[in-house]
Write a protein that holds these residues in place. Structure first.
Motif, mmCIF file in Angstrom:
data_model
loop_
_atom_site.group_PDB
_atom_site.id
_atom_site.type_symbol
_atom_site.label_atom_id
_atom_site.label_comp_id
_atom_site.label_asym_id
_atom_site.label_seq_id
_atom_site.Cartn_x
_atom_site.Cartn_y
_atom_site.Cartn_z
ATOM 1 N N GLU A 42 0.832 -1.197 0.000
ATOM 2 C CA GLU A 42 0.000 0.000 0.000
ATOM 3 C C GLU A 42 0.867 1.247 0.000
ATOM 4 O O GLU A 42 1.837 1.336 0.748
ATOM 5 N N PHE A 43 0.527 2.188 -0.860
ATOM 6 C CA PHE A 43 1.109 3.522 -0.815
ATOM 7 C C PHE A 43 -0.050 4.491 -0.715
ATOM 8 O O PHE A 43 -0.915 4.531 -1.598
ATOM 9 N N SER A 44 -0.109 5.235 0.380
ATOM 10 C CA SER A 44 -1.296 6.048 0.617
ATOM 11 C C SER A 44 -0.942 7.414 1.171
ATOM 12 O O SER A 44 0.129 7.628 1.744
ATOM 13 N N LYS A 45 -1.894 8.326 1.014
ATOM 14 C CA LYS A 45 -1.828 9.632 1.646
ATOM 15 C C LYS A 45 -3.170 9.863 2.327
ATOM 16 O O LYS A 45 -4.223 9.794 1.681
ATOM 17 N N SER A 46 -3.123 10.085 3.643
ATOM 18 C CA SER A 46 -4.328 10.335 4.418
ATOM 19 C C SER A 46 -4.300 11.777 4.902
ATOM 20 O O SER A 46 -3.292 12.247 5.428
ATOM 21 N N TYR A 47 -5.418 12.462 4.724
ATOM 22 C CA TYR A 47 -5.508 13.880 5.043
ATOM 23 C C TYR A 47 -6.484 14.085 6.205
ATOM 24 O O TYR A 47 -7.613 13.585 6.171
ATOM 25 N N PHE A 48 -6.033 14.837 7.220
ATOM 26 C CA PHE A 48 -6.820 15.047 8.429
ATOM 27 C C PHE A 48 -7.008 16.538 8.682
ATOM 28 O O PHE A 48 -6.079 17.325 8.501
ATOM 29 N N ILE A 49 -8.197 16.902 9.147
ATOM 30 C CA ILE A 49 -8.465 18.284 9.526
ATOM 31 C C ILE A 49 -7.614 18.605 10.747
ATOM 32 O O ILE A 49 -7.631 17.878 11.743
ATOM 33 N N SER A 50 -6.877 19.697 10.701
ATOM 34 C CA SER A 50 -5.823 19.949 11.686
ATOM 35 C C SER A 50 -6.323 20.055 13.120
ATOM 36 O O SER A 50 -5.645 19.643 14.056
ATOM 37 N N ASN A 51 -7.500 20.605 13.333
ATOM 38 C CA ASN A 51 -7.972 20.811 14.705
ATOM 39 C C ASN A 51 -8.860 19.672 15.206
ATOM 40 O O ASN A 51 -9.483 19.776 16.253
ATOM 41 N N GLN A 52 -8.908 18.560 14.462
ATOM 42 C CA GLN A 52 -9.755 17.438 14.870
ATOM 43 C C GLN A 52 -8.965 16.183 15.213
ATOM 44 O O GLN A 52 -9.534 15.238 15.758
ATOM 45 N N SER A 53 -7.695 16.138 14.902
ATOM 46 C CA SER A 53 -6.912 14.927 15.141
ATOM 47 C C SER A 53 -5.564 15.268 15.756
ATOM 48 O O SER A 53 -4.899 16.218 15.332
ATOM 49 N N LYS A 54 -5.181 14.481 16.771
ATOM 50 C CA LYS A 54 -3.864 14.569 17.362
ATOM 51 C C LYS A 54 -3.265 13.165 17.395
ATOM 52 O O LYS A 54 -3.949 12.195 17.724
ATOM 53 N N PHE A 55 -1.996 13.067 17.042
ATOM 54 C CA PHE A 55 -1.318 11.782 17.040
ATOM 55 C C PHE A 55 -0.196 11.800 18.065
ATOM 56 O O PHE A 55 0.427 12.834 18.315
ATOM 57 N N VAL A 56 0.052 10.656 18.653
ATOM 58 C CA VAL A 56 1.077 10.551 19.681
ATOM 59 C C VAL A 56 2.013 9.397 19.352
ATOM 60 O O VAL A 56 1.589 8.360 18.826
ATOM 61 N N LEU A 57 3.285 9.583 19.624
ATOM 62 C CA LEU A 57 4.274 8.531 19.466
ATOM 63 C C LEU A 57 5.093 8.465 20.739
ATOM 64 O O LEU A 57 5.814 9.409 21.075
ATOM 65 N N ASP A 58 4.939 7.385 21.504
ATOM 66 C CA ASP A 58 5.702 7.207 22.732
ATOM 67 C C ASP A 58 7.044 6.573 22.398
ATOM 68 O O ASP A 58 7.112 5.571 21.686
ATOM 69 N N VAL A 59 8.101 7.165 22.915
ATOM 70 C CA VAL A 59 9.456 6.664 22.684
ATOM 71 C C VAL A 59 9.964 6.019 23.970
ATOM 72 O O VAL A 59 9.970 6.653 25.028
ATOM 73 N N HIS A 60 10.347 4.763 23.872
ATOM 74 C CA HIS A 60 10.872 4.041 25.030
ATOM 75 C C HIS A 60 12.323 3.678 24.760
ATOM 76 O O HIS A 60 12.633 2.997 23.780
ATOM 77 N N ILE A 61 13.219 4.164 25.614
ATOM 78 C CA ILE A 61 14.644 3.907 25.448
ATOM 79 C C ILE A 61 15.057 2.775 26.375
ATOM 80 O O ILE A 61 14.836 2.830 27.588
#
Length: 240
Positions: free
Chosen positions: A216-235
């Motif tokens: 799959e090669f995709s582009k997903s577009y989100f309304i800026s004030n409706q979605s927040k993404f988080v990435l937890d980094v564990h060292i």
């Protein structure tokens, strides 16, 4: 991927998408062992990863709890290290699709490079609006090699990931993601109902299955004030 990491990822997604809510008691180990058909030893490895990330904690004689969030923010934080599809991120809500375009054609140079295919291998191209509780959530533009699986309009109305997993045993296990912002194009203005030049969050993804093949090669577009993404980094301290 090891089974305990799959379980860890699944429970983590459910925590970050509020299926298991902040401050509440997590289901018992017996529940999870039966749900995932694994031993307590395997399950314990999964729970240890979650505890190390600060997502859960144990109270002796009481059970395991989902740790309360530090910030009092009611907006959802969607895990960026898991599938970004609406079916995965909002599993307890009403998900629907509005397919805007669907066809098959030969790939562009960019698509060949991202999917590792030749110029004479046909691809599906589809565009659709993903809706949550009947409201527009994201706009997806997806390219997928035809040889991966037969796809039709009915399949696109539901979860493509579920279809691939259940019918051809293809799962999204790895992905390369590029995240950036852009101003809304005329197309995005119309399909997401946003003003001209509104900021749009874009997640560009090449998805790989359990054999390491790009499907799959995709582009997903989100309304800026409706979605927040988080990435937890564990060292891992042992590697430092």
């Amino acid at each position: 991927m090891y089974k305990y990491r799959e379980i860890y990822s699944d429970i983590k997604r459910d925590i970050l998408t509020n299926h298991y809510r902040s401050g509440t008691l997590l289901p018992t180990q017996e529940f999870f062992s039966e749900k995932y058909n694994v031993s307590r030893i395997t399950l314990k490895k999964s729970l240890n990863l979650l505890e190390n990330e600060g997502l859960i904690y144990s109270k002796q004689g009481s059970g395991t709890y989902v740790r309360s969030k530090i910030e009092a923010d009611e907006s959802e934080l969607l895990p960026l290290d898991l599938p970004v599809g609406a079916t995965f991120s909002h599993k307890d809500q009403n998900i629907s699709s509005n397919v805007l375009f669907f066809d098959a054609r030969l790939p562009t140079t960019e698509e060949q490079q991202n999917l590792g295919i030749s110029s004479n291998q046909p691809v599906y191209e589809f565009k659709r609006i993903r809706k949550i509780n009947s409201k527009p959530y994201s706009f997806e533009h997806v390219i997928m090699p035809v040889h991966i699986a037969p796809i039709d309009q009915d399949i696109l109305n539901g979860s493509v990931y579920d279809y691939l997993q259940q019918n051809v045993n293809i799962q999204l296990l790895d992905a390369r993601r590029i995240i950036y912002a852009q101003n809304a194009t005329e197309e995005l203005n119309q399909v997401l109902h946003v003003p001209k030049d509104s900021p749009i969050l874009v997640i560009e993804q090449t998805g790989y299955d359990q054999k390491g093949r790009a499907f799959e090669f995709s582009k997903s577009y989100f309304i800026s004030n409706q979605s927040k993404f988080v990435l937890d980094v564990h060292i891992n301290k042992e590697r430092r």
